[in-house]
Design a protein around this motif. Structure first.
Motif, PDB file in Angstrom:
ATOM      1  N   LEU A   1       4.281 -10.371 -20.309  1.00  0.00           N
ATOM      2  CA  LEU A   1       3.457  -9.409 -21.035  1.00  0.00           C
ATOM      3  C   LEU A   1       2.215 -10.164 -21.471  1.00  0.00           C
ATOM      4  O   LEU A   1       2.285 -11.086 -22.286  1.00  0.00           O
ATOM      5  CB  LEU A   1       4.201  -8.853 -22.252  1.00  0.00           C
ATOM      6  N   LEU A   2       1.066  -9.800 -20.913  1.00  0.00           N
ATOM      7  CA  LEU A   2      -0.179 -10.533 -21.110  1.00  0.00           C
ATOM      8  C   LEU A   2      -1.188  -9.669 -21.847  1.00  0.00           C
ATOM      9  O   LEU A   2      -1.687  -8.680 -21.325  1.00  0.00           O
ATOM     10  CB  LEU A   2      -0.745 -10.961 -19.752  1.00  0.00           C
ATOM     11  N   SER A   3      -1.485 -10.070 -23.085  1.00  0.00           N
ATOM     12  CA  SER A   3      -2.540  -9.420 -23.849  1.00  0.00           C
ATOM     13  C   SER A   3      -3.790 -10.266 -23.722  1.00  0.00           C
ATOM     14  O   SER A   3      -3.757 -11.470 -23.967  1.00  0.00           O
ATOM     15  CB  SER A   3      -2.125  -9.303 -25.326  1.00  0.00           C
ATOM     16  N   SER A   4      -4.903  -9.658 -23.329  1.00  0.00           N
ATOM     17  CA  SER A   4      -6.114 -10.445 -23.091  1.00  0.00           C
ATOM     18  C   SER A   4      -7.360  -9.587 -23.237  1.00  0.00           C
ATOM     19  O   SER A   4      -7.349  -8.394 -22.946  1.00  0.00           O
ATOM     20  CB  SER A   4      -6.067 -11.060 -21.687  1.00  0.00           C
ATOM     21  N   HIS A   5      -8.441 -10.241 -23.720  1.00  0.00           N
ATOM     22  CA  HIS A   5      -9.750  -9.588 -23.725  1.00  0.00           C
ATOM     23  C   HIS A   5     -10.497  -9.855 -22.427  1.00  0.00           C
ATOM     24  O   HIS A   5     -11.534  -9.246 -22.165  1.00  0.00           O
ATOM     25  CB  HIS A   5     -10.594 -10.112 -24.902  1.00  0.00           C
ATOM     26  N   ILE A   6      -9.993 -10.804 -21.630  1.00  0.00           N
ATOM     27  CA  ILE A   6     -10.657 -11.151 -20.376  1.00  0.00           C
ATOM     28  C   ILE A   6     -10.159 -10.193 -19.297  1.00  0.00           C
ATOM     29  O   ILE A   6      -9.102 -10.394 -18.692  1.00  0.00           O
ATOM     30  CB  ILE A   6     -10.387 -12.613 -19.995  1.00  0.00           C
ATOM     31  N   LEU A   7     -10.912  -9.130 -19.074  1.00  0.00           N
ATOM     32  CA  LEU A   7     -10.439  -8.072 -18.198  1.00  0.00           C
ATOM     33  C   LEU A   7     -10.279  -8.549 -16.761  1.00  0.00           C
ATOM     34  O   LEU A   7      -9.369  -8.107 -16.060  1.00  0.00           O
ATOM     35  CB  LEU A   7     -11.390  -6.877 -18.263  1.00  0.00           C
ATOM     36  N   SER A   8     -11.154  -9.458 -16.323  1.00  0.00           N
ATOM     37  CA  SER A   8     -11.025  -9.968 -14.955  1.00  0.00           C
ATOM     38  C   SER A   8      -9.716 -10.727 -14.784  1.00  0.00           C
ATOM     39  O   SER A   8      -9.106 -10.700 -13.715  1.00  0.00           O
ATOM     40  CB  SER A   8     -12.209 -10.882 -14.616  1.00  0.00           C
ATOM     41  N   GLU A   9      -9.267 -11.390 -15.849  1.00  0.00           N
ATOM     42  CA  GLU A   9      -7.996 -12.120 -15.818  1.00  0.00           C
ATOM     43  C   GLU A   9      -6.830 -11.150 -15.663  1.00  0.00           C
ATOM     44  O   GLU A   9      -5.934 -11.353 -14.841  1.00  0.00           O
ATOM     45  CB  GLU A   9      -7.858 -12.916 -17.116  1.00  0.00           C
ATOM     46  N   VAL A  10      -6.858 -10.090 -16.448  1.00  0.00           N
ATOM     47  CA  VAL A  10      -5.803  -9.078 -16.366  1.00  0.00           C
ATOM     48  C   VAL A  10      -5.815  -8.416 -14.999  1.00  0.00           C
ATOM     49  O   VAL A  10      -4.769  -8.208 -14.374  1.00  0.00           O
ATOM     50  CB  VAL A  10      -5.979  -8.019 -17.483  1.00  0.00           C
ATOM     51  N   GLU A  11      -7.008  -8.107 -14.512  1.00  0.00           N
ATOM     52  CA  GLU A  11      -7.127  -7.433 -13.218  1.00  0.00           C
ATOM     53  C   GLU A  11      -6.577  -8.307 -12.090  1.00  0.00           C
ATOM     54  O   GLU A  11      -5.952  -7.820 -11.151  1.00  0.00           O
ATOM     55  CB  GLU A  11      -8.591  -7.092 -12.953  1.00  0.00           C
TER      56      GLU A  11
END
Length: 293
Positions: A184-194
């Motif tokens: 479960l990854l919470s992140s503000h770095i959208l490219s990382e999540v994508e």
């Protein structure tokens, strides 16, 4: 698929403020779920509930089919967690802290630890009080990745890391996923999540406003099109699903609803096209769409 994490209609209130109104999602075995939203949306409150730090008011929250509040000790034996701002004991070295975290978890892989220390370029002999924020994050990540867990809960784990270290983190997450671990990854770095996530959950003002795989969610937004032709392209602005049409000479730029792509292709086929570019929507497009309203 086996559901490792199950959250259903989770609610939590702090006094008069309702931090969580209706949060529902699952994390399946071998799946990376991106959990995104701005500060104050309820991400950290949801994560703290899953960790058994705070007690929910209502709804359901289970990990490994165990209640996150009543069975938190048993759950933590199979769980690794990295917060967005790792607090360390200032007079201990980074290496000592990593070893302590590993022992508290019940062991770990010393060879993996040494490999990660080298990859993340951490000086394990330096005292924690002399570490930058990025190095504190490295300590937390190395400790979490050096132990065997079935679930990894990562709350802004790359905060303070430079792009090279972020790339190493992403490589390690890909290895965990390949090994059948759940993240479960919470992140503000959208490219990382994508890049990493199989599924995305978007939370806003304490409730989930959209969730699904990236492919599923991309059907809900629009692609950007740049088209040039030897003929007049102005007629394309009347095609169903076309938005924000602008024209400069024989070149047009516009957005198209993905569900109307075939309609557009039918209209474009009648033109003598010299340029046709379609850029699919990104996770950032989806994110902004929810928060600009």
């Amino acid at each position: 698929m086996e559901e490792i994490v199950k959250v259903a209609h989770l609610q939590k209130r702090f006094g008069k403020f309702q931090a969580l109104k209706d949060v529902s999602f699952t994390v399946e075995r071998g799946q990376v779920v991106g959990f995104i939203g701005p500060n104050g949306a309820g991400k950290s409150t949801t994560i703290r509930t899953l960790l058994g730090i705070i007690k929910k008011d209502s709804g359901e929250a289970t990990i490994f089919d165990k209640d996150v509040w009543k069975d938190s000790i048993a759950i933590h034996e199979e769980l690794s967690y990295v917060p967005g701002d790792v607090a360390l004991w200032g007079n201990l070295t980074g290496g000592e802290i990593i070893d302590l975290f590993m022992k508290l978890h019940g062991g770990g892989d010393a060879r993996k630890r040494d490999e990660l220390i080298k990859k993340f370029e951490l000086d394990p002999k330096k005292k924690a009080k002399n570490y930058s924020k990025g190095n504190r994050q490295k300590v937390g990540l190395i400790a979490a990745l050096s132990v065997e867990s079935e679930l990894y809960i990562l709350d802004e784990p790359t905060s303070g890391l430079d792009p090279l270290m972020e790339a190493i983190f992403q490589e390690e997450i890909a290895k965990l996923k390949a090994a059948g671990k759940s993240i479960l990854l919470s992140s503000h770095i959208l490219s990382e999540v994508e890049r990493l996530a199989d599924k995305v959950v978007i939370i806003r003002e304490g409730q989930v406003v959209e969730s699904g795989t990236l492919d599923e969610m991309r059907h809900l937004t629009r692609s950007q099109v740049i088209l040039a032709s030897e003929e007049d392209v102005s007629e394309l602005q009347g095609v169903a699903g076309v938005h924000d049409f602008s024209q400069k000479g024989q070149e047009a730029t516009f957005a198209i609803d993905n569900k109307e792509m075939n309609t557009l292709l039918g209209a474009v086929a009648k033109l003598k096209v010299t340029k046709f570019e379609v850029v699919p929507p990104t996770l950032e497009d989806l994110f902004i769409r929810h928060y600009e309203k």
